[in-house]
Design an enzyme around this catalytic site. Structure first.
Site, PDB file in Angstrom:
ATOM      1  N   ASP A   1      -9.869  -2.412 -35.083  1.00  0.00           N
ATOM      2  CA  ASP A   1      -8.745  -1.915 -34.304  1.00  0.00           C
ATOM      3  C   ASP A   1      -8.944  -2.367 -32.855  1.00  0.00           C
ATOM      4  O   ASP A   1     -10.050  -2.713 -32.427  1.00  0.00           O
ATOM      5  CB  ASP A   1      -8.648  -0.397 -34.397  1.00  0.00           C
ATOM      6  N   ALA A   2      -7.859  -2.341 -32.098  1.00  0.00           N
ATOM      7  CA  ALA A   2      -7.872  -2.904 -30.749  1.00  0.00           C
ATOM      8  C   ALA A   2      -8.842  -2.144 -29.847  1.00  0.00           C
ATOM      9  O   ALA A   2      -8.711  -0.935 -29.663  1.00  0.00           O
ATOM     10  CB  ALA A   2      -6.468  -2.890 -30.156  1.00  0.00           C
TER      11      ALA A   2
END
Length: 977
Positions: free
Chosen positions: A240-241
């Site tokens: 995930d970012a």
């Protein structure tokens, strides 16, 4: 012989051989570069750049205009696998079409979200399908099959499931740990991912920001132990970012980024989404980890091989053979019709005392009121609308504009300061910008407010503003021209936004009363934390980047020009029937980064339906929302109540067709609608079994149960049969439409172990919480099949379900495996989890596993039957669980039932770390041992407690202090030794 000088270009070879050939031709630097989300081109080999990650939750998102389908929770409410498969196919085709227009569009899609809707206050509930793992799995399988396509080798798009694992809180989402016991892990959270992976239409998963049992998901051993055991296909794990950096920066799980990156790569993460398009930070960390011996080149090769396999499957190296290469299906007539069909099927009729359907008639007037009556809300993962239908639009089209009355129901106000009235100056005509959101920016997180418009000022004339309170005191203010007051990067307040939006919403405010000033209040801008001050150069919340303090804020007095409730009452009294449309704005009070605080409908909207109903008893409440509300009074008082998730581009038309009876509603609730906040567990309580969560275990009385939904006709169920056939259970029945309206019905099949009656509900409403000695920990009922079918009036259809017998089982913590206990099982068939029409019982054979074999297996501490006041933590940074007290000040207690000590044991050996006390209670005997600090949470030692236990006994353990208990072994008695 082949015409291809490079084997990886030869389509006659297998993808595996071609992948190996290409991998061998890449330099180390080229391989490392591929591990970032934005992998650069390798021009010497003719490889183009590649991007992991394209949002496509319910349509192509963040890439401009696209078909917008209902929110994911709305797709879940259709209970229609085949429909959702077609939606996935349409979305996949639009990804391909937009890729042909813009090579920044990626074919590796980050969708769907399969996190279970365990808690209705979770801010991202709109992204999931259901609280039930079976329904979630079925819808996810359908959507991913549509996204993937049906070609045996080439994929339309490569779906990645989000978010692994046990992720249902936005509060502290990157530091909170979900305590997930083995039964919940195997029966609930893993199940949501497993079936979609096994179906072969998933290219990978994205780990969630949170930790599970004290260990970040981005270094979870479960990725290899479970995820990759479900398929032989190479699965890509995309971070995930920003999550790789969180391992050090916020979670402090590792001391250095090199250690963290190496651990994530070794755990199975293949693609690092961090620092945006700048890959140098992450690739630098990988090189440093390699240089320090924290990684081997083989670790890098393993990840790159999986990424290359995905690129081969997407046809990147065979454009002439890729069957999806020329797809240009964007905004087609078929997609528009499908968006309408999906929106219609997502509508759930919660209550109907006969008011609906409301057929259009001569002279019949309909009032359409409410804050969402003339709105078509989008969420964070929506595309830009090409078509737009609000409830007001749809109802005017169905009933005739001349027969429809409308008011929004906002409170219209004017704001006064000591220097005059707050006003929006006229623009000078030189502005060349657009309101935020109008341009369909490719990255909505980077949307900036306009600075080309003049800020608000004070003067002799006031600008009337529409005030909306979205709950918890969160306000928006809007002009008659439809522009929201918003704050740009320069800190000034302008009327400039079409809608609230952006990663940090800049259109929300909060009023604060001023002591000693009757009726005076300040305005706090929530996005910046600055207070509004109106100066000579305009209204602002910051000066030179510094937030304006409370002491420097302007004091406002508010004058109500028109009460929204009064306007609604006036319109309602003039109509034959009133449709009140209430709900949420998906960018406010419940969204990514922000959980809700209550199930209550915001007070302003509560006043509107009450005002309408007081003026006109023929009032229908439509809830258009991303999540459930506890509308107990409305459900009791109003003759009709409906819910739909935000339905995308065709939402208004779909709703109007349902209200008018052109479509009989057949949506079903994908999650329990609780009656009160008191029914809810804590947001961070992931033990659905122990705290009796979801329809599986909840023993109270919900407002509306899981699977609930009404229609405009009646169906009967008959001929239920169930019989075991090898490793399957075959269930058959007949459904008949007894009414005069063609309609859909959703037949639902549940199972439960036969025997003790369903746990009784307490008096009144509330959750039934078992004590340590309560054995009722199997589901009250469990969905194992569903079918949505369309029947003409008087028509009947026989349907059959094939249920794997393993669905009757549960994770047996005593033996550490899945088990189907022999005995009787009830098969329950009906229209909802509470509306059961037919039941039958079937017998399943097999061998009972018996008591816990502690002498042979010992006891893993996490394999308890009951607990109070404990949490699961990481035994080591790489793998394993331990149990610790949830609070250092209180004792945590564990129960292990039916422990078979055989012919006797003389001591129990506890593997512990930390410092504290362990108490032991069994067979009427109590023991205690206190031990000093072992040297840290991961430094374990074995301490023994003398006991004299034999036969089958219940073992109770107490933990106090900073102790972590990993395992219990037995020390045999002299006779058995």
């Amino acid at each position: 012989m082949t015409d291809h000088p490079l084997p990886f270009r030869d389509p006659q070879l297998s993808f595996s051989r071609r992948t190996d050939d290409l991998l061998g031709r890449l330099t180390l630097d080229e391989r490392i570069a591929m591990l970032h989300q934005f992998a650069p081109a390798v021009e010497r080999l003719g490889l183009g750049p590649f991007r992991t990650g394209q949002e496509a939750l319910h349509g192509v998102a963040w890439m401009g205009p696209a078909t917008v389908f209902p929110q994911a929770v709305g797709l879940g409410a259709t209970w229609n696998d085949e429909l959702v498969r077609r939606v996935g196919e349409a979305v996949g085709n639009e990804v391909r079409a937009k890729r042909a227009q813009d090579d920044r569009v990626g074919l590796n899609v980050w969708a769907p979200t399969v996190n279970l809707l365990r808690h209705p206050l979770w801010g991202r509930g709109e992204e999931g399908y259901s609280e039930d793992p079976a329904l979630t799995s079925a819808i996810a399988v359908a959507y991913t099959r549509g996204l993937r396509g049906d070609h045996p080798h080439y994929w339309r798009t490569a779906p990645v499931l989000k978010h692994w694992l046990a992720h249902n809180n936005e509060t502290e989402r990157d530091t909170a740990s979900s305590s997930v016991r083995p039964r919940v892990l195997h029966e609930y959270d893993l199940r949501a991912f497993r079936d979609a992976v096994r179906a072969g239409a998933v290219a990978g998963v994205m780990p969630a920001y949170n930790l599970v049992n004290g260990r970040p998901n981005h270094v979870s051993p479960l990725l290899e132990q479970h995820l990759r055991s479900w398929t032989d296909q190479p699965l890509v794990v995309c971070s995930d970012a920003g999550a790789p950096s969180n391992l050090v920066d916020s979670e402090h799980y590792f001391d250095t980024h090199e250690e963290a990156t190496a651990a994530a790569l070794k755990a199975g993460v293949d693609s690092f989404t961090d620092h945006g398009t700048d890959s140098t930070v992450m690739t630098g960390r990988i090189r440093d980890a390699l240089a320090k011996g924290l990684l081997d080149e083989s670790d890098i090769d393993t990840a790159v091989r999986r990424l290359l396999a995905m690129r081969f499957a997407l046809g990147e190296f065979d454009p002439e053979l890729d069957p999806y290469a020329q797809v240009d299906d964007l905004d087609t007539a078929e997609h528009r019709a499908l968006a309408l069909e999906a929106a219609e099927q997502a509508v759930v009729l919660l209550k109907n005392d006969g008011l609906l359907p409301l057929a259009p008639g001569q002279g019949r007037t309909v009032a359409v009121v409410g804050l969402l009556a003339d709105d078509c809300k989008l969420d964070w993962y929506s595309g830009t609308l090409m078509h737009r239908s609000t409830p007001l639009d749809g109802i005017r089209e169905r009933y005739g504009a001349e027969n429809v009355l409308h008011t929004e129901g906002v409170d219209r106000i004017r704001l006064k300061t000591s220097d005059g009235w707050l006003r929006v100056p006229e623009a000078d005509g030189t502005q060349d910008g657009e309101a935020r959101g109008a341009e369909g920016a490719l990255d909505p997180a980077l949307l900036a407010g306009r600075t080309d418009l003049p800020p608000l000022t004070c003067g002799d004339e006031a600008t009337e503003l529409a005030l909306i309170d979205w709950g918890d005191g969160v306000l928006t203010l809007r002009t008659d021209e439809g522009l929201y007051l918003s704050v740009a990067d320069d800190g000034y307040v302008r009327a400039s936004a079409d809608e609230p939006g952006g990663w940090v919403v800049q259109e929300t405010f909060r009023r604060e009363e001023v002591e000693g000033h009757d009726g005076g209040h300040r305005l706090l801008h929530i996005g910046t934390g600055g207070y509004v001050s109106v100066a000579a150069d305009g209204a602002k919340v910051a000066v030179s980047g510094e937030k304006i303090s409370r002491e420097d804020a302007t004091v406002f007095e508010s004058e109500t020009v028109e009460s929204g409730a009064d306007a609604v009452a006036r319109i309602a009294a003039a109509a034959d029937t009133v449709i009140v449309v209430a709900g949420n704005d998906p960018h406010i009070n419940g969204r990514e980064t922000e959980d809700r605080t209550t199930l209550a409908l915001p007070a302003q909207q509560d006043r509107l339906w009450r005002a309408a109903h007081a003026a006109n008893p023929r009032t229908v409440l439509v809830l258009s929302s991303a999540y459930p509300y506890a509308v107990v009074d409305a459900a009791a008082a109003l003759p009709a109540l409906l819910w739909t998730a935000h339905g995308g581009q065709a939402a208004g038309t779909a709703l109007a067709r349902v209200l008018a009876g052109e479509v009989s509603p057949a949506g079903r609730l994908p999650q329990t609608w609780y009656a009160s906040n008191d029914d809810l567990p804590g947001l961070f309580d992931y033990d659905v079994i122990g705290s009796r969560q979801t329809y599986l275990y909840f023993g109270g009385t919900p407002l509306f149960p899981f699977g609930h939904g009404l229609g405009y006709t009646d169906f009967t169920y008959s001929g239920l049969r169930a019989e075991a056939d090898g490793d399957q259970l075959r269930v058959s029945l007949t459904v008949t439409n007894d009414g005069t309206t063609a309609a859909d019905e959703v037949a639902q099949v549940y199972v439960r172990a036969a025997g003790p009656a369903e746990a009784p509900a307490p008096e009144g409403l509330g959750r039934r919480l078992p004590g340590l000695g309560d054995p009722s920990d199997l589901p009250l009922r469990k969905l194992v099949g569903h079918r949505r079918l369309h029947l003409a009036p008087g028509a009947a259809r026989s349907i059959e379900f094939t249920v794997p017998l393993e669905e009757l089982g549960h994770w047996n913590v005593a033996h550490g495996r899945w088990a189907v206990e022999p005995g009787g099982y009830e098969i329950l068939v009906g229209a909802s989890s509470a509306d059961i029409r037919l039941t039958t019982t079937t017998e399943v054979g097999g061998e009972a596993l018996g008591p816990r074999p502690v002498k042979e297996r010992g006891i893993e501490a996490a394999d308890y039957d009951r607990q109070q006041g404990t949490e699961l933590v990481d035994r080591a940074k790489t793998e394993g669980d331990a149990v610790a007290p949830a609070s250092a000040d209180d004792e945590g207690r564990l129960v292990y039932r039916a422990c078979d000590f055989g012919d006797g044991v003389r001591a129990l050996a506890f593997q512990v770390s930390g410092e504290g006390r362990v108490t032991v209670s069994a067979a009427g005997h109590n023991s205690l041992i206190q031990f000093p600090d072992t040297g840290g949470p991961y430094s374990y030692r074995t301490v023994e407690v003398a006991v004299d236990l034999r036969g089958v006994q219940e073992l109770r353990i107490g933990l106090t202090g900073s102790v972590r208990l990993a395992r219990i072994d037995v020390v045999p008695g002299k006779e058995s030794a």
